[in-house]
Each structure stands twice: as structure tokens, then as C-alpha cells.
Design an enzyme around this catalytic site. Structure first.
Site, PDB file in Angstrom:
ATOM      1  N   SER A   9      -3.734  -6.097  -0.153  1.00 58.69           N
ATOM      2  CA  SER A   9      -4.140  -5.725  -1.534  1.00 58.69           C
ATOM      3  C   SER A   9      -5.607  -5.914  -1.437  1.00 58.69           C
ATOM      4  CB  SER A   9      -3.488  -6.724  -2.479  1.00 58.69           C
ATOM      5  OG  SER A   9      -4.031  -6.494  -3.854  1.00 58.69           O
TER       6      SER A   9
ATOM      7  N   HIS B 281      -3.296  -1.241  -0.824  1.00 59.76           N
ATOM      8  CA  HIS B 281      -2.698  -1.346  -2.197  1.00 59.76           C
ATOM      9  C   HIS B 281      -4.070  -1.831  -3.154  1.00 59.76           C
ATOM     10  CE1 HIS B 281       0.251  -2.651  -5.303  1.00 59.76           C
ATOM     11  NE2 HIS B 281      -0.694  -3.656  -5.678  1.00 59.76           N
TER      12      HIS B 281
ATOM     13  N   ASP C 267      -5.404  -2.497  -6.657  1.00 53.68           N
ATOM     14  CA  ASP C 267      -4.988  -2.811  -8.163  1.00 53.68           C
ATOM     15  C   ASP C 267      -6.005  -2.330  -9.329  1.00 53.68           C
ATOM     16  OD1 ASP C 267      -2.708  -4.634  -7.847  1.00 53.68           O
ATOM     17  OD2 ASP C 267      -3.769  -5.766  -6.680  1.00 53.68           O
TER      18      ASP C 267
ATOM     19  N   MET D 136      -6.575  -2.732 -13.421  1.00 55.93           N
ATOM     20  CA  MET D 136      -6.613  -3.539 -14.616  1.00 55.93           C
ATOM     21  C   MET D 136      -7.597  -3.161 -15.711  1.00 55.93           C
ATOM     22  SD  MET D 136      -6.350  -7.033 -12.541  1.00 55.93           S
ATOM     23  CE  MET D 136      -5.418  -7.436 -11.124  1.00 55.93           C
TER      24      MET D 136
ATOM     25  N   HIS E  72      -1.856   0.764  -8.141  1.00 56.53           N
ATOM     26  CA  HIS E  72      -1.213   0.117  -8.769  1.00 56.53           C
ATOM     27  C   HIS E  72      -1.775  -0.004 -10.313  1.00 56.53           C
ATOM     28  CE1 HIS E  72       0.582  -4.249  -9.858  1.00 56.53           C
ATOM     29  NE2 HIS E  72       1.092  -3.284 -10.855  1.00 56.53           N
TER      30      HIS E  72
ATOM     31  N   MET F  76      -2.362  -1.332 -13.690  1.00 62.90           N
ATOM     32  CA  MET F  76      -1.858  -2.330 -14.810  1.00 62.90           C
ATOM     33  C   MET F  76      -2.851  -2.016 -16.103  1.00 62.90           C
ATOM     34  SD  MET F  76      -1.917  -5.647 -12.172  1.00 62.90           S
ATOM     35  CE  MET F  76      -2.782  -4.633 -10.785  1.00 62.90           C
TER      36      MET F  76
ATOM     37  N   MET G 145       7.068  -7.121  -9.300  1.00 66.42           N
ATOM     38  CA  MET G 145       6.027  -8.151  -9.332  1.00 66.42           C
ATOM     39  C   MET G 145       6.802  -9.237  -9.301  1.00 66.42           C
ATOM     40  SD  MET G 145       3.212  -6.423  -9.715  1.00 66.42           S
ATOM     41  CE  MET G 145       2.246  -8.146  -9.500  1.00 66.42           C
TER      42      MET G 145
ATOM     43  N   GLY H 187      -4.626 -12.579  -8.304  1.00 71.47           N
ATOM     44  CA  GLY H 187      -4.225 -12.885  -6.818  1.00 71.47           C
ATOM     45  C   GLY H 187      -4.298 -14.373  -6.676  1.00 71.47           C
TER      46      GLY H 187
ATOM     47  N   ASP I  45       5.156  -7.587  -4.664  1.00 71.11           N
ATOM     48  CA  ASP I  45       3.747  -7.733  -4.969  1.00 71.11           C
ATOM     49  C   ASP I  45       3.646  -8.927  -5.681  1.00 71.11           C
ATOM     50  OD1 ASP I  45       1.023  -7.582  -5.141  1.00 71.11           O
ATOM     51  OD2 ASP I  45       1.183  -5.763  -6.713  1.00 71.11           O
ATOM     52  N   GLY I  46       2.867 -10.062  -5.288  1.00 72.69           N
ATOM     53  CA  GLY I  46       2.592 -11.482  -5.525  1.00 72.69           C
ATOM     54  C   GLY I  46       3.043 -12.459  -4.776  1.00 72.69           C
TER      55      GLY I  46
HETATM   56  C1  DX5 Z   1      -1.829  -8.911  -9.017  1.00 70.18           C
HETATM   57  C2  DX5 Z   1      -1.862  -7.835  -7.918  1.00 70.18           C
HETATM   58  C3  DX5 Z   1      -1.489  -8.212  -6.485  1.00 70.18           C
HETATM   59  C4  DX5 Z   1      -2.310  -9.197  -6.043  1.00 70.18           C
HETATM   60  C5  DX5 Z   1      -1.647 -10.082  -5.073  1.00 70.18           C
HETATM   61  O1  DX5 Z   1      -1.524  -8.574 -10.464  1.00 70.18           O
HETATM   62  O2  DX5 Z   1      -0.799  -6.823  -8.389  1.00 70.18           O
HETATM   63  O3  DX5 Z   1      -1.608  -7.136  -5.759  1.00 70.18           O
HETATM   64  O4  DX5 Z   1      -3.360  -8.794  -5.252  1.00 70.18           O
HETATM   65  O5  DX5 Z   1      -2.257 -10.978  -4.582  1.00 70.18           O
HETATM   66  P1  DX5 Z   1      -1.563 -12.274  -3.795  1.00 70.18           P
HETATM   67  O6  DX5 Z   1      -0.998 -11.585  -2.462  1.00 70.18           O
HETATM   68  O7  DX5 Z   1      -2.830 -13.029  -3.290  1.00 70.18           O
HETATM   69  O8  DX5 Z   1      -0.536 -12.809  -4.660  1.00 70.18           O
HETATM   70 ZN    ZN Z   2      -0.671  -5.083  -7.210  1.00 67.23          ZN
END
Ligand code: DX5
Ligand code: ZN
Length: 209
Positions: A6, A31, A33, A35, A64, A66, A135, A142, A169-170
Site C-alpha cells: 500500500s 495498492h 489509496d 481519500m 482503492h 475511499m 477492510m 495506515g 487491507d489493514g
Molecule cells: C487504510 C488503507 C490501507 C492502509 C493499510 O485506509 O486502505 O491500504 O494503507 O495500511 P497498514 O498495512 O499499515 O494497515
Molecule cells: Zn487501501
């Protein structure tokens, strides 16, 4: 087992180098993200940054979204060079039409479930998506702790027919990855566990099990 670093956890001053590091470490895809500060309380990469990743690598780009309105922005990310786009089932827009528009562009379409959303939420859309993203933390940041109570949801999704890939993811690490794989996950997204590792290749191998 597909492993997707990610890029949220990458060093933003050196994204091309970080991309090369993921390639050298044996990542299967990146991946990314996105937002909007509304759907989740944080802001991150937009389409111009996805286009920069596209120039930097031939790796599959998994975006992804969000976003409160993924329907308004999905095509911008397709044009930027995404190979897959996932949208949250909780977003207040026409989910089926958005999944169709992503597929019509020849991209993989994913549907994402927040922790509070039950596995059954994907049922009305079976046949319209190519993968489900579960999720395993609240989306937005993260470095959060893996929610083990998401494992039964992964198991429930793995029993649905026809079968589909299940991405998680997460909070994914060498410790939590086997739990997800055991439950039926086939694609693992990891940010801090990979970028925080001294040796990303070893960390990826450890997750593959
Ligand atoms: C959170 C993201 C994830 C994030 C995961 O909203 O969708 O992709 O980067 O990070 P880690 O692996 O550190 O939990
Ligand atoms: Zn993500």
C-alpha cells in the site's frame, strides 16, 4: 497469493524509487489509496499521482477509492492508468452502475466493505464485481491494529458462489496474513509491515507463507 504494497506507507518524496523498491522486492501489484476527507477523515493521492505511478511502473495498479462519490471520479482514475478500481458498497451512489462503468473500460472492478458492513452486502452485486476488498481496519489511516473479528466475514465471503478473489487491507503482517489466508483471503494489501521492514523482499516472502 497476491501481495500488494500500500503506497500510503511509502516515502512521498521518492515515489518512483519506492515503486522500484516494490518491484525489486517481488510485489505483484501496487495498492493506491484515494481519500476525499468526507468518506474517511483523511486526504490522499488523486488521479495525477496515479498517472505518475503509471509512468513509473508496469506493475498492476489497484486503486482503492475511499470517496463519498466514486461514481463521479472512477473514470478519472481509469484515464490515469489504473488497472483495477474498488469502490465502497457504503458510498451513497449507484454502486451497480459504477461497477459496470469500471468494467466497460476494461478494468477490474472491486467492491469494498467497511468493518461494520456485513458480508451479505455484496450479494446484490455478485456478477458485477471481480473481487471483494475486506477492510480489516477502519479505512482512513495506515498503521492500525488488525481487527481479528473480520475473519468470520472473510470466511462467509469465501463460501459464496460463484467464487471471487478476496482481498484484505489493514494491519496485515507476517502474523495476521496466515489468519486471513486460512479464512479464504487470496490477495493481501500491506502498508506499514512492508515499507517498515528492513528487507521488503523477505517481508513479502514471509506473507506468502
Ligand atoms: C487504510 C488503507 C490501507 C492502509 C493499510 O485506509 O486502505 O491500504 O494503507 O495500511 P497498514 O498495512 O499499515 O494497515
Ligand atoms: Zn487501501
Amino acid at each position: 497469493m497476491t501481495i500488494l504494497p500500500s503506497m500510503l506507507a511509502a516515502d512521498y518524496g521518492h515515489l518512483a524509487d519506492e515503486t522500484a523498491r516494490c518491484e525489486a522486492a517481488g510485489a505483484d501489484a501496487l495498492h493506491i489509496d484515494v481519500m476525499d476527507g468526507h468518506f474517511v477523515p483523511n486526504l490522499n493521492f488523486g488521479p495525477t499521482v496515479v498517472a505518475a505511478f503509471r509512468r513509473a511502473t508496469k506493475l498492476h495498479l489497484d486503486v482503492h477509492l475511499m470517496l463519498e462519490r466514486p461514481d463521479l471520479y472512477a473514470m478519472r482514475f481509469a484515464e490515469a492508468g489504473a488497472d483495477a478500481i474498488s469502490i465502497h458498497v457504503e458510498a451513497p451512489c449507484d454502486i451497480a452502475a459504477t461497477l459496470r462503468s469500471i468494467r466497460e473500460r476494461g478494468l477490474r472492478a472491486g467492491i469494498v466493505l467497511k468493518p461494520a458492513t456485513a458480508a451479505d452486502a455484496v450479494k446484490p452485486f455478485i456478477g458485477l464485481f471481480d473481487y471483494v476488498l475486506v477492510m480489516t481496519v477502519e479505512p482512513g489511516y495506515g498503521g492500525q491494529k488488525f481487527m481479528a473479528d473480520m475473519l468470520p466475514k472473510i470466511k462467509a465471503l469465501a463460501t459464496m458462489t460463484p467464487k471471487f478473489p478476496i482481498m484484505v487491507d489493514g494491519g496485515i503482517s507476517a502474523t495476521t496474513a496466515p489468519l486471513c489466508i486460512e479464512a479464504g483471503a487470496t490477495e493481501l494489501v500491506a502498508g506499514s509491515a512492508l515499507f517498515g521492514a528492513k528487507d521488503m523482499a523477505a517481508a513479502i516472502s514471509a506473507m506468502r507463507g
